[in-house]
Design a protein around this motif. Sequence first.
Motif, PDB file in Angstrom:
ATOM      1  N   VAL A   1       0.748  -1.176  -0.008  1.00 54.36           N
ATOM      2  CA  VAL A   1       0.006  -0.065   0.107  1.00 54.36           C
ATOM      3  C   VAL A   1       0.867   1.240   0.136  1.00 54.36           C
ATOM      4  N   SER A   2       0.550   2.195  -0.849  1.00 56.56           N
ATOM      5  CA  SER A   2       1.201   3.410  -0.893  1.00 56.56           C
ATOM      6  C   SER A   2       0.455   4.529  -0.327  1.00 56.56           C
ATOM      7  N   PHE A   3       0.555   5.236   0.454  1.00 55.67           N
ATOM      8  CA  PHE A   3      -0.099   6.364   0.923  1.00 55.67           C
ATOM      9  C   PHE A   3       1.081   7.566   1.316  1.00 55.67           C
ATOM     10  N   ALA A   4       0.931   8.371   0.470  1.00 57.33           N
ATOM     11  CA  ALA A   4       2.053   9.752   0.802  1.00 57.33           C
ATOM     12  C   ALA A   4       0.987  10.935   0.711  1.00 57.33           C
ATOM     13  N   SER A   5       1.646  12.071   1.295  1.00 53.69           N
ATOM     14  CA  SER A   5       1.201  13.296   1.425  1.00 53.69           C
ATOM     15  C   SER A   5       2.010  14.280   0.606  1.00 53.69           C
ATOM     16  N   SER A   6       1.433  15.166  -0.144  1.00 56.42           N
ATOM     17  CA  SER A   6       2.041  16.095  -0.917  1.00 56.42           C
ATOM     18  C   SER A   6       1.714  17.424  -0.567  1.00 56.42           C
ATOM     19  N   ASN A   7       2.131  18.574  -1.442  1.00 54.79           N
ATOM     20  CA  ASN A   7       1.732  19.842  -0.989  1.00 54.79           C
ATOM     21  C   ASN A   7       0.211  19.872  -0.844  1.00 54.79           C
ATOM     22  N   ASP A   8      -0.258  20.963  -0.105  1.00 54.85           N
ATOM     23  CA  ASP A   8      -1.617  21.396  -0.155  1.00 54.85           C
ATOM     24  C   ASP A   8      -2.485  20.324   0.697  1.00 54.85           C
ATOM     25  N   GLY A   9      -1.812  19.517   1.384  1.00 58.26           N
ATOM     26  CA  GLY A   9      -2.572  18.553   2.085  1.00 58.26           C
ATOM     27  C   GLY A   9      -3.124  17.567   1.107  1.00 58.26           C
ATOM     28  N   VAL A  10      -2.716  17.283  -0.067  1.00 57.60           N
ATOM     29  CA  VAL A  10      -3.394  16.195  -0.732  1.00 57.60           C
ATOM     30  C   VAL A  10      -2.636  14.721  -0.707  1.00 57.60           C
ATOM     31  N   GLN A  11      -3.491  13.829  -0.518  1.00 57.21           N
ATOM     32  CA  GLN A  11      -2.807  12.481   0.078  1.00 57.21           C
ATOM     33  C   GLN A  11      -3.211  11.535  -1.261  1.00 57.21           C
ATOM     34  N   THR A  12      -2.254  10.789  -1.298  1.00 52.65           N
ATOM     35  CA  THR A  12      -2.369   9.712  -2.634  1.00 52.65           C
ATOM     36  C   THR A  12      -2.606   8.234  -1.737  1.00 52.65           C
ATOM     37  N   PHE A  13      -3.476   7.336  -2.186  1.00 56.91           N
ATOM     38  CA  PHE A  13      -3.446   6.083  -1.828  1.00 56.91           C
ATOM     39  C   PHE A  13      -3.877   5.229  -3.127  1.00 56.91           C
ATOM     40  N   SER A  14      -2.783   4.344  -3.157  1.00 56.75           N
ATOM     41  CA  SER A  14      -2.709   3.483  -4.324  1.00 56.75           C
ATOM     42  C   SER A  14      -2.172   2.124  -3.584  1.00 56.75           C
ATOM     43  N   HIS A  15      -2.156   0.998  -4.670  1.00 55.11           N
ATOM     44  CA  HIS A  15      -1.785  -0.499  -4.220  1.00 55.11           C
ATOM     45  C   HIS A  15      -1.817  -1.216  -5.367  1.00 55.11           C
ATOM     46  N   SER A  17      -2.801  -4.359  -5.420  1.00 59.73           N
ATOM     47  CA  SER A  17      -3.814  -5.228  -5.269  1.00 59.73           C
ATOM     48  C   SER A  17      -5.010  -4.445  -4.615  1.00 59.73           C
ATOM     49  N   ASP A  18      -6.144  -5.172  -4.111  1.00 59.99           N
ATOM     50  CA  ASP A  18      -7.260  -4.568  -3.479  1.00 59.99           C
ATOM     51  C   ASP A  18      -6.767  -3.992  -2.093  1.00 59.99           C
ATOM     52  N   ALA A  19      -7.319  -2.803  -1.803  1.00 58.73           N
ATOM     53  CA  ALA A  19      -6.971  -2.480  -0.526  1.00 58.73           C
ATOM     54  C   ALA A  19      -7.995  -1.352  -0.011  1.00 58.73           C
ATOM     55  N   THR A  20      -7.935  -0.819   1.421  1.00 59.64           N
ATOM     56  CA  THR A  20      -9.145  -0.060   1.930  1.00 59.64           C
ATOM     57  C   THR A  20      -8.287   0.837   2.804  1.00 59.64           C
ATOM     58  N   LEU A  21      -8.745   1.979   3.052  1.00 61.91           N
ATOM     59  CA  LEU A  21      -8.248   2.969   4.063  1.00 61.91           C
ATOM     60  C   LEU A  21      -9.534   3.285   4.756  1.00 61.91           C
ATOM     61  N   HIS A  22      -9.381   3.456   6.102  1.00 58.47           N
ATOM     62  CA  HIS A  22     -10.481   3.616   6.901  1.00 58.47           C
ATOM     63  C   HIS A  22     -10.117   4.325   8.227  1.00 58.47           C
TER      64      HIS A  22
END
Length: 126
Positions: A1-15, A17-22
């Motif tokens: 799972v990749s979960f990263a923050s960038s400028n302006d508070g944008v968060q990117t969630f990728s993987h 395979s199937d994944a959830t963030l809660h």
Amino acid sequence: VSFASSNDGVQTFSHSSDATLHRDIHLPFDGTKTFHFNINVTAITDGGAGNTIKIKLQSYTDYANTSDQASETTITSTGNQQVSITPTSSAKMIRAIIIITANDSISFKQPTVELDSTYDFTEFNT
């Protein structure tokens, strides 16, 4: 799972395979109230399965084992996305969920759960 923050508070969630963030929110009151989960989507990449990036709101009567209400919205574009539920009076907790499948990616900012259906993000640090 990749979960990263960038400028302006944008968060990117990728993987790959199937994944959830809660996030779980324990309810401090009894009674039925409508909850609205909002995110401001800045970019999406559908990994090929089609219509697989979703946000979901689910309520539980016993802290994560027995669901009493659930609703989900498929995300197909950028901008504000919202899903709403009205849990039963026996609900103890709600769970706000972001769902992706293999090779999907979603970038978002300003996630919020509100009692009003008008999206009005207010910073709240816990």
